[in-house]
Scaffold this motif. Structure first.
Motif, short mmCIF file in Angstrom:
data_model
loop_
_atom_site.label_atom_id
_atom_site.label_comp_id
_atom_site.label_asym_id
_atom_site.label_seq_id
_atom_site.Cartn_x
_atom_site.Cartn_y
_atom_site.Cartn_z
N TYR A 419 2.10 9.01 -1.60
CA TYR A 419 1.60 8.55 -0.31
C TYR A 419 0.86 9.66 0.42
O TYR A 419 1.38 10.76 0.55
N PRO A 420 -0.34 9.39 0.92
CA PRO A 420 -1.12 10.42 1.61
C PRO A 420 -0.68 10.56 3.06
O PRO A 420 -1.49 10.43 3.97
N ILE A 421 0.58 10.80 3.33
CA ILE A 421 1.08 10.89 4.71
C ILE A 421 1.68 12.25 4.98
O ILE A 421 2.35 12.44 5.98
N SER A 439 -0.44 4.06 3.23
CA SER A 439 -1.09 4.59 2.03
C SER A 439 -2.41 3.91 1.74
O SER A 439 -3.24 4.45 1.00
N TRP A 440 -2.64 2.73 2.31
CA TRP A 440 -3.89 2.01 2.09
C TRP A 440 -5.00 2.42 3.07
O TRP A 440 -6.17 2.10 2.85
N LEU A 441 -4.64 3.09 4.15
CA LEU A 441 -5.64 3.48 5.14
C LEU A 441 -6.57 4.55 4.57
O LEU A 441 -6.16 5.32 3.69
N PRO A 442 -7.81 4.65 5.07
CA PRO A 442 -8.66 5.77 4.67
C PRO A 442 -7.95 7.09 4.95
O PRO A 442 -7.30 7.24 5.99
N VAL A 443 -8.11 8.03 4.06
CA VAL A 443 -7.35 9.27 4.16
C VAL A 443 -7.56 9.96 5.50
O VAL A 443 -6.61 10.46 6.11
N ALA A 490 -5.39 -6.96 8.84
CA ALA A 490 -6.66 -6.37 8.43
C ALA A 490 -6.87 -5.02 9.10
O ALA A 490 -6.44 -4.80 10.24
N TYR A 491 -7.50 -4.13 8.35
CA TYR A 491 -8.01 -2.87 8.89
C TYR A 491 -9.48 -3.12 9.23
O TYR A 491 -10.27 -3.46 8.34
N CYS A 492 -9.84 -2.99 10.50
CA CYS A 492 -11.18 -3.33 10.98
C CYS A 492 -11.93 -2.05 11.33
O CYS A 492 -11.53 -1.31 12.23
N THR A 517 -13.74 -2.05 5.94
CA THR A 517 -12.78 -3.07 6.35
C THR A 517 -12.03 -3.60 5.12
O THR A 517 -12.62 -3.77 4.06
N PHE A 518 -10.73 -3.88 5.28
CA PHE A 518 -9.99 -4.51 4.18
C PHE A 518 -8.88 -5.40 4.74
O PHE A 518 -8.48 -5.27 5.91
#
Length: 606
Positions: A419-421, A439-443, A490-492, A517-518
């Motif tokens: 996880y990139p956290i 972990s799905w968010l842009p780094v 959703a990530y907007c 967006t995803f």
């Protein structure tokens, strides 16, 4: 002697044609070596018949600018070929650049205060000034500036670098500064640059290495579609030379290659429309060069195959068309809209960022074996604060795992550094759904603190309230919990305020957003649904780029043969379908849903 644009006001308004020889250089600033500037006496230009329409005056253009008639201004700038020596530019260029100025608090004397702050004096030093690191020393093009003019350009660039520390790489900034100084004072040139650099609506000057790379790769992608014959020809005669090497220098075809007369006319349009003008000119140069290669022995395959990039610049110095014909050809290219260019640019940027993230992620995975990179306690608090709705089943699952003396799959993954956290200095969070989502968010976004902007439980169920609290934030994270306990969202990537932005025709755009967006689903299934265009270079069509839409009655995310998420104005009922933009299934089994809780998060400092 100071240069005042007011002195040339009368001449600028009266000018409607080529001036007399005695007045040849009246349009230039004092720090210009005018003896080197040639007039347009080539290409067998047709003589004036007296029937041509008079060139438009600055007063006319200024009135249109004040009325916000940008389209009319654009057409005038494209069609009016003011002579190279026209005094109109001493007023026109500052007015065009002032449109883009975001720092409205720049009062009279602001620049000179900055000069004094940086250099300790406003006197121009006779010693050379060290240029900022973002300047490309090999392309500090002075054009026709005198030695004093060059020293002035050096000082402007230094002050701009001091005032704008975010500029880290901008090779074209110095040449643009030099061009501005041909027609205006030092202070005016600085204000123009401040407008171009700070513009929010249009891109004029790249300011980082990433933007620079994305731009030349965008030009290359556009050229592959709009100059297919030229690209195929270059690849055929130079099979061992990578096309990338040619396009890395695309801006120098224009800024270092074209005659000064051509460059000035291009700038007339560039200062209003932005970098897309240069894209168009680059395509015309490619087509003209390809044409000359087939008919002129000077550009035969044997002469250019070892260095097409350098040959292109040499060709531009002798370009066989007038500035008017060059611009006419550039603006006649069809299918090259701002929206199309933006899509290519964003897609290219995302791919580069993804590769960078993967490379840095693999390095971090090796480092994460050290306990220094394991999560610490604070992030558990940070992420748990994100939501009190997403505590469905993982608590029971984790407890049962601990009772068995085991770690849950999520705990094992975090301990392994998947996880990139780690930037949040967090310890293992009990809520694995949130860690999955994180972990799905842009780094780059995971480095910022999430903040709750809107929740139906606290702020009520109103789309108006939603917009008031959310619309100026970018990006945002929407999470929905239905009355059947399904959890998705959703990530907007763009502001919801963009629903109000109008295009060149004055029409509100139906859809907005970018390919970053995803969609996601967390319960009953965990899945991420990214934009379908994130992979490959194929053109997927308009229906695959319907990211976000909104008005006073609804919100939509995803489109094309269905809407991935749709919510009504009362934020009570919604529906979900499969859509082409994300190639997702319905995010809940029934398709229709009733909203129990909607939460929207922003990120502090983005």
């Amino acid at each position: 002697m100071p240069y005042h644009r007011a002195d040339t006001s009368a001449q600028a308004d009266k000018l409607s044609g080529i001036v007399e020889e005695s007045d040849l250089y009246e349009g230039f600033a004092p720090h210009v070596e005018t003896s080197e500037i040639k007039t347009l006496d080539f290409y067998n230009l047709p003589k004036q018949t007296g029937k041509e329409p008079a060139l438009r005056s600055f007063t006319e253009i200024q009135q249109l600018l004040q009325q916000n008639k940008k389209r009319d201004v654009k057409n005038i700038l494209r069609e009016n070929s003011w002579p190279i020596n026209s005094p109109i530019r001493s007023q026109l260029w500052p007015a065009l650049c002032a449109q883009h100025l975001t720092k409205q608090n720049m009062l009279d004397g602001f620049y000179w205060e900055m000069v004094h702050q940086v250099f300790g004096t406003t006197e121009l030093s006779e010693k050379p000034i060290m240029l900022p690191a973002f300047v490309d020393a090999t392309h500090c093009l002075p054009y026709h500036l005198t030695s004093t003019g060059r020293a002035v350009a050096d000082r402007i660039v230094n002050v701009l670098g001091y005032d704008c520390p975010d500029i880290t790489y901008s090779p074209v900034l110095y040449p643009i500064t030099s061009l501005l100084l041909h027609f205006m004072s030092e202070e005016e040139a600085y204000l123009c640059l401040a407008g171009l650099v700070g513009s929010k609506e249009k891109t004029f000057i790249n300011q980082t290495k990433l933007q620079h790379e994305v731009t030349w790769k965008t030009v290359m992608q556009i050229a592959k579609k709009h100059t297919k014959s030229a690209i195929a020809y270059f690849q055929r005669i130079c099979p061992g030379q990578k096309l990338e090497r040619v396009f890395m220098d695309w801006c120098w075809w224009i800024l270092a290659g074209l005659p000064f007369q051509h460059l000035v006319r291009i700038m007339d349009c560039y200062f209003h429309e932005g970098i897309k003008v240069l894209y168009r000119v680059a395509l015309v140069i490619l087509n003209l060069f390809h044409k000359e290669c087939q008919s002129n022995n000077e550009w035969s395959p044997d002469n250019i195959k070892n260095d097409i990039g350098n040959a292109l610049i040499k060709f531009c110095k002798k370009i066989p068309v007038s500035p008017a014909k060059l611009l006419h050809a550039a603006f006649s290219i069809r299918g090259l809209s701002t929206q199309y260019i933006s899509r290519i640019f964003i897609k290219t940027e995302m791919l580069l960022k993804s590769r960078s993230a993967l490379n840095s992620g693999s390095k971090q995975l090796i480092k994460s074996r050290s306990s220094d990179n394991l999560p610490t306690s604070q992030s558990q608090v940070n992420i748990q604060m994100m939501s009190h709705t997403l505590t469905i089943r993982e608590k029971l699952h984790s407890e049962s795992c601990r009772n068995l003396g085991e770690k849950s799959p999520g705990h094992r993954a975090i301990a392994m550094g998947v996880y990139p956290i780690h930037n949040l200095k967090s310890q293992v969070c009990k809520n694995e759904d949130l860690f999955t989502l994180w972990s799905w968010l842009p780094v780059r976004i995971t480095m910022y603190q999430p903040v709750l902007l809107y929740t139906t439980e606290e702020h009520g169920c109103s789309l108006t309230t939603f917009y008031v609290r959310v619309e100026q934030h970018e990006p945002t994270l929407l999470m929905i919990k239905t009355c059947n306990n399904e959890v998705f969202g959703a990530y907007c990537s763009s502001r919801w305020f963009e629903r109000n932005v109008k295009d060149d025709k004055g029409q509100r755009q139906a859809y907005f957003g970018t390919g970053e967006t995803f969609l996601f689903s967390l319960y009953p299934e965990r899945a991420k649904y990214p934009w379908v265009g994130i992979e490959g270079d194929r053109d997927l069509g308009h229906s695959s780029e319907l990211f976000m839409a909104a008005d006073s009655k609804m919100i939509t995310i995803g489109g094309g043969e269905g809407q991935a998420i749709w919510m009504d104005e009362n934020i009570r009922f919604g529906k979900t379908d499969g859509c082409k933009t994300f190639n997702n299934p319905p995010l809940c089994p029934s398709g229709d849903f009733e909203i129990r809780v909607l939460e929207v998060y922003g990120f502090v400092g983005v």
